[in-house]
Scaffold this motif. Structure first.
Motif, PDB file in Angstrom:
ATOM      1  N   LEU A  56       0.821  -1.136   0.114  1.00 40.98           N
ATOM      2  CA  LEU A  56      -0.030  -0.003   0.040  1.00 40.98           C
ATOM      3  C   LEU A  56       1.006   1.044  -0.092  1.00 40.98           C
ATOM      4  N   PRO A  57       0.405   2.370  -0.553  1.00 41.28           N
ATOM      5  CA  PRO A  57       1.274   3.739  -0.515  1.00 41.28           C
ATOM      6  C   PRO A  57       1.512   4.037   0.887  1.00 41.28           C
ATOM      7  N   SER A  58       0.808   3.538   1.904  1.00 41.22           N
ATOM      8  CA  SER A  58       1.187   4.061   3.244  1.00 41.22           C
ATOM      9  C   SER A  58       2.123   3.066   3.866  1.00 41.22           C
ATOM     10  N   ASP A  59       2.561   1.951   3.398  1.00 38.61           N
ATOM     11  CA  ASP A  59       3.368   0.973   4.091  1.00 38.61           C
ATOM     12  C   ASP A  59       4.784   1.601   4.176  1.00 38.61           C
ATOM     13  N   THR A  60       5.636   1.097   5.019  1.00 39.87           N
ATOM     14  CA  THR A  60       6.865   1.511   5.136  1.00 39.87           C
ATOM     15  C   THR A  60       7.844   0.598   4.260  1.00 39.87           C
ATOM     16  N   ALA A  61       8.455   1.322   3.478  1.00 35.58           N
ATOM     17  CA  ALA A  61       9.321   1.042   2.457  1.00 35.58           C
ATOM     18  C   ALA A  61      10.674   0.667   2.969  1.00 35.58           C
ATOM     19  N   LEU A  62      11.319   1.752   3.903  1.00 34.85           N
ATOM     20  CA  LEU A  62      12.647   1.502   4.562  1.00 34.85           C
ATOM     21  C   LEU A  62      12.600   2.581   5.381  1.00 34.85           C
ATOM     22  N   ILE A  63      13.518   2.545   6.315  1.00 35.19           N
ATOM     23  CA  ILE A  63      13.830   3.508   7.642  1.00 35.19           C
ATOM     24  C   ILE A  63      15.173   4.130   7.569  1.00 35.19           C
ATOM     25  N   PHE A  64      15.264   5.199   7.489  1.00 35.55           N
ATOM     26  CA  PHE A  64      16.387   6.445   7.758  1.00 35.55           C
ATOM     27  C   PHE A  64      16.329   6.733   9.425  1.00 35.55           C
ATOM     28  N   HIS A  65      17.346   7.138   9.754  1.00 37.06           N
ATOM     29  CA  HIS A  65      17.440   7.984  11.059  1.00 37.06           C
ATOM     30  C   HIS A  65      17.884   9.416  10.749  1.00 37.06           C
ATOM     31  N   THR A  66      17.507  10.320  11.686  1.00 33.48           N
ATOM     32  CA  THR A  66      17.969  11.823  11.871  1.00 33.48           C
ATOM     33  C   THR A  66      19.329  11.638  11.830  1.00 33.48           C
ATOM     34  N   SER A  67      20.096  12.776  10.964  1.00 35.83           N
ATOM     35  CA  SER A  67      21.628  12.863  11.156  1.00 35.83           C
ATOM     36  C   SER A  67      22.284  13.329  12.248  1.00 35.83           C
ATOM     37  N   GLY A  68      21.435  13.947  13.145  1.00 35.51           N
ATOM     38  CA  GLY A  68      21.863  14.076  14.540  1.00 35.51           C
ATOM     39  C   GLY A  68      21.057  13.483  15.568  1.00 35.51           C
ATOM     40  N   SER A  69      21.771  13.612  16.908  1.00 34.58           N
ATOM     41  CA  SER A  69      20.988  12.940  17.944  1.00 34.58           C
ATOM     42  C   SER A  69      19.962  13.901  18.722  1.00 34.58           C
ATOM     43  N   THR A  70      19.146  13.373  19.178  1.00 35.46           N
ATOM     44  CA  THR A  70      18.260  14.019  20.284  1.00 35.46           C
ATOM     45  C   THR A  70      18.008  13.383  21.354  1.00 35.46           C
ATOM     46  N   SER A  71      18.184  13.732  22.412  1.00 37.46           N
ATOM     47  CA  SER A  71      17.949  13.067  23.897  1.00 37.46           C
ATOM     48  C   SER A  71      18.765  11.646  23.617  1.00 37.46           C
ATOM     49  N   ARG A 107      32.564  12.460  28.951  1.00 36.73           N
ATOM     50  CA  ARG A 107      32.843  11.238  27.860  1.00 36.73           C
ATOM     51  C   ARG A 107      31.814  10.489  27.948  1.00 36.73           C
ATOM     52  N   GLN A 108      31.029   9.959  28.651  1.00 38.04           N
ATOM     53  CA  GLN A 108      29.742   9.162  28.637  1.00 38.04           C
ATOM     54  C   GLN A 108      28.973   9.695  27.722  1.00 38.04           C
ATOM     55  N   PHE A 109      28.773  11.077  27.781  1.00 33.75           N
ATOM     56  CA  PHE A 109      27.631  11.644  27.083  1.00 33.75           C
ATOM     57  C   PHE A 109      27.828  11.662  25.349  1.00 33.75           C
ATOM     58  N   HIS A 110      29.086  11.683  25.196  1.00 28.10           N
ATOM     59  CA  HIS A 110      29.409  11.777  23.583  1.00 28.10           C
ATOM     60  C   HIS A 110      29.750  10.293  23.096  1.00 28.10           C
ATOM     61  N   VAL A 111      29.946   9.596  23.929  1.00 32.38           N
ATOM     62  CA  VAL A 111      30.212   7.917  23.494  1.00 32.38           C
ATOM     63  C   VAL A 111      28.767   7.630  22.716  1.00 32.38           C
ATOM     64  N   ARG A 112      27.671   7.852  23.228  1.00 33.04           N
ATOM     65  CA  ARG A 112      26.379   7.624  22.449  1.00 33.04           C
ATOM     66  C   ARG A 112      25.848   8.295  21.475  1.00 33.04           C
ATOM     67  N   ARG A 113      26.829   9.270  20.935  1.00 26.35           N
ATOM     68  CA  ARG A 113      26.265  10.180  19.758  1.00 26.35           C
ATOM     69  C   ARG A 113      27.045   9.622  18.464  1.00 26.35           C
ATOM     70  N   TYR A 114      26.768  10.327  17.488  1.00 21.23           N
ATOM     71  CA  TYR A 114      27.344  10.008  16.103  1.00 21.23           C
ATOM     72  C   TYR A 114      28.852  10.583  16.260  1.00 21.23           C
ATOM     73  N   ILE A 115      29.658   9.962  15.450  1.00 23.67           N
ATOM     74  CA  ILE A 115      30.912  10.344  15.328  1.00 23.67           C
ATOM     75  C   ILE A 115      31.171  11.887  14.998  1.00 23.67           C
ATOM     76  N   HIS A 116      30.361  12.597  14.338  1.00 24.94           N
ATOM     77  CA  HIS A 116      30.371  13.763  14.047  1.00 24.94           C
ATOM     78  C   HIS A 116      30.126  14.598  14.774  1.00 24.94           C
ATOM     79  N   GLU A 117      29.379  14.138  16.108  1.00 26.57           N
ATOM     80  CA  GLU A 117      28.981  15.123  16.841  1.00 26.57           C
ATOM     81  C   GLU A 117      29.807  15.097  18.224  1.00 26.57           C
TER      82      GLU A 117
END
Length: 539
Positions: A161-176, A483-493
């Motif tokens: 269906l047009p509403s069915d999920t085809a694929l899943i990306f993720h935002t390129s930055g971290s939130t919470s 350190r513990q805050f940053h280890v959970r984030r994308y490398i570029h963040e």
């Protein structure tokens, strides 16, 4: 109805069967390119079919049924990564694309949990870090391994269906502490093909375009460009790295007939600056059909030099949630309109530019060039993202600000929040980093600010509480506490080295006259040489 991306591949393989779809670099022991090998459209389709059969057989054997979400934790830079994405789709699964730039396994598990994924396929380099995976883990395979798989007939599937999920990306930055899921429906995917058809429309009707590969397939930009290339029978040339040298660019033009250079603005800027002292490179760039930049605006001086020297610049504006959205006017327009900063909406979509000092609405009207307008994707636009990312009215507010200089033509003016874009145009939430520093180092600092627009990673400026504090010791202490805050984030963040923490005199950072807020952009400008030196040492 066959899903649009698989239908486009089938059509391309039929129309352009012996034409090249990819040119892949072959390197010597020192990493230098010796030649580019060709993958034809027929071979591309055959490889996708082999990968589809392999994973359908393997996953079904382990009880992972079609229509399940399957995570892919890959670099997104390899030809085989494309085959995994398209192969899983053809096998009836929903690929969830996780970049290796997000290298913390716990975050990957969290994202898989949010999507109810049933399996995870990983790059071999990550195999040893997944001992506690909540879902079955499989190693990504090579084309040789796919060819050795036993024959397996793919099952028939009901049309999605047009509403069915085809694929899943993720935002390129971290939130919470984690990126957000960006579920993409088949309706949304169709809009990507409609828009990319416009962006990658060939200049010449007598030859096929040869285009530079621009990023990871685990992010939207390269997926968007691939969807356009399939429709026009274009070929992608893959460099050895995204920030490839101008010498490698010359070789791609000579050996691979590259005629369209698609790059994030930070990388394109380097080639333009090299061309300013290299006449041969300048002539070569001016002879290309197009230099397409995205992610960030080009620096003004590079843009002006490029235009005065006949370089065919163009700019596309977009984001993860919607793909490409706005395209600058091209060289076929009147000369006064030829400006990569002058953008207009791609055809067929429904956008609104809403004054930020007025309530949100969906009415579009001509505004003064001094009025800041936020780009809003209307609920009825084909590329409006999943409802989980939209407001109560169904519209998606991008946070991106523009001036309308004349009806329907806009200039980008930054964002309406504290996010910046890194060198490869992935996003970074500066406010989250600053808040963490203030929370963990309150007894050490007076104030702080994060900068790094267009840089490989952010940099933290700190005004110490004690003016006599030792800068080296303070930088190290801040890194230890965060350190513990940053280890959970994308490398570029991440800010993980004391070199990326700059201690300045208390009260010395530029501030606004009224509220006393630190001026992030002005710091970028005033400390440009110091930032250049920091990143030059890290290359």
């Amino acid at each position: 109805m066959v899903p649009v991306h698989l239908s486009a591949l089938n059509t391309a393989a039929s129309r352009y069967s012996e034409l090249p779809a990819f040119k892949l670099p072959q390197t010597d022991l020192e990493g230098r390119v010796t030649q580019w090998s060709v993958v034809t459209y027929r071979q591309f389709q055959d490889d996708v079919n082999r990968f589809a059969r392999h994973w359908a057989d393997r996953l079904l054997m382990d009880g992972v049924c079609p229509k399940s979400v399957v995570g892919l934790w890959l670099s997104g830079m390899a030809y085989t990564d494309v085959l995994h994405i398209y192969g899983l789709s053809k096998a009836g699964y929903i690929p969830q694309l996780c970049s290796l730039r997000l290298d913390n396994a716990d975050i990957i598990y969290q994202l898989l949990h949010h999507s109810a994924a049933k399996a995870l396929i990983v790059d071999p380099s990550k195999a040893t870090s997944l001992s506690s995976s909540p879902v079955p883990v499989y190693h990504a395979i090579t084309t040789e391994e796919a060819a050795l798989s036993s024959p397996f007939s793919l099952p028939e599937f009901a049309d999605p269906l047009p509403s069915d999920t085809a694929l899943i990306f993720h935002t390129s930055g971290s939130t919470s502490g984690s990126p957000k899921l960006v579920p993409c429906s088949y309706r949304w995917l169709k809009s990507m093909f409609d828009k990319s058809y416009q962006v990658l429309h060939p200049k010449s009707s007598v030859r096929k375009d040869v285009i530079s590969w621009m990023g990871s397939m685990c992010h939207i930009a390269q997926n968007f460009m691939l969807s356009g290339a399939l429709q026009h029978g274009s070929c992608f040339v893959q460099p050895t790295t995204l920030d490839f040298s101008s010498q490698e660019l010359v070789e791609m033009v000579k050996q691979c007939d590259l005629n369209r250079l698609n790059l994030f603005a930070t990388y394109l800027s380097r080639h333009i600056r090299a061309a300013r002292t290299d006449c041969a490179l300048s002539q070569m760039l001016s002879g290309l059909d197009q230099l397409l930049s995205t992610g960030l605006p080009l620096p003004r001086e590079d843009e002006e030099w490029a235009y005065s020297n006949g370089l065919p610049l163009r700019n596309v504006f977009g984001n993860t949630e919607c793909g490409g959205m706005l395209l600058s006017v091209g060289s076929d327009e009147p000369q006064e309109n030829c400006n990569p900063r002058l953008l207009r909406s791609l055809d067929g979509m429904a956008y609104s530019f809403v004054p930020i000092d007025q309530p949100h609405n969906t009415e579009t009207s001509h505004q003064s060039t001094t009025r800041m307008l936020e780009l809003v994707v209307c609920a009825n636009s084909l590329d409006c993202p999943d409802e989980s990312l939209c407001g109560a009215d169904g519209c998606f507010r991008t946070g991106d600000l523009f001036n309308e200089v004349k009806p329907g033509h806009y200039i980008f003016r930054g964002r309406n929040d504290d996010w910046i874009k890194s060198e490869n145009s992935l996003r970074c939430d500066t406010r989250a980093i600053e808040d963490n520093v203030r929370a963990t180092c309150a007894h050490l600092i007076s104030d702080c600010v994060v900068v790094g627009s267009g840089r490989p990673s952010p940099v933290l400026f700190v005004e110490p509480l004690d003016e006599a504090a030792n800068p080296t010791k303070l930088s190290r202490e801040i890194i230890s506490r965060t350190r513990q805050f940053h280890v959970r984030r994308y490398i570029h963040e991440r800010i993980t080295s004391p070199d990326m923490v700059l201690i300045v005199r208390p009260g010395s950072l530029p501030r606004t006259a009224t509220k006393g807020n630190i001026r992030r952009q002005l710091i970028e400008e005033e400390y440009k040489d110091r930032l250049d030196t920091i990143f030059a040492k890290r290359r």
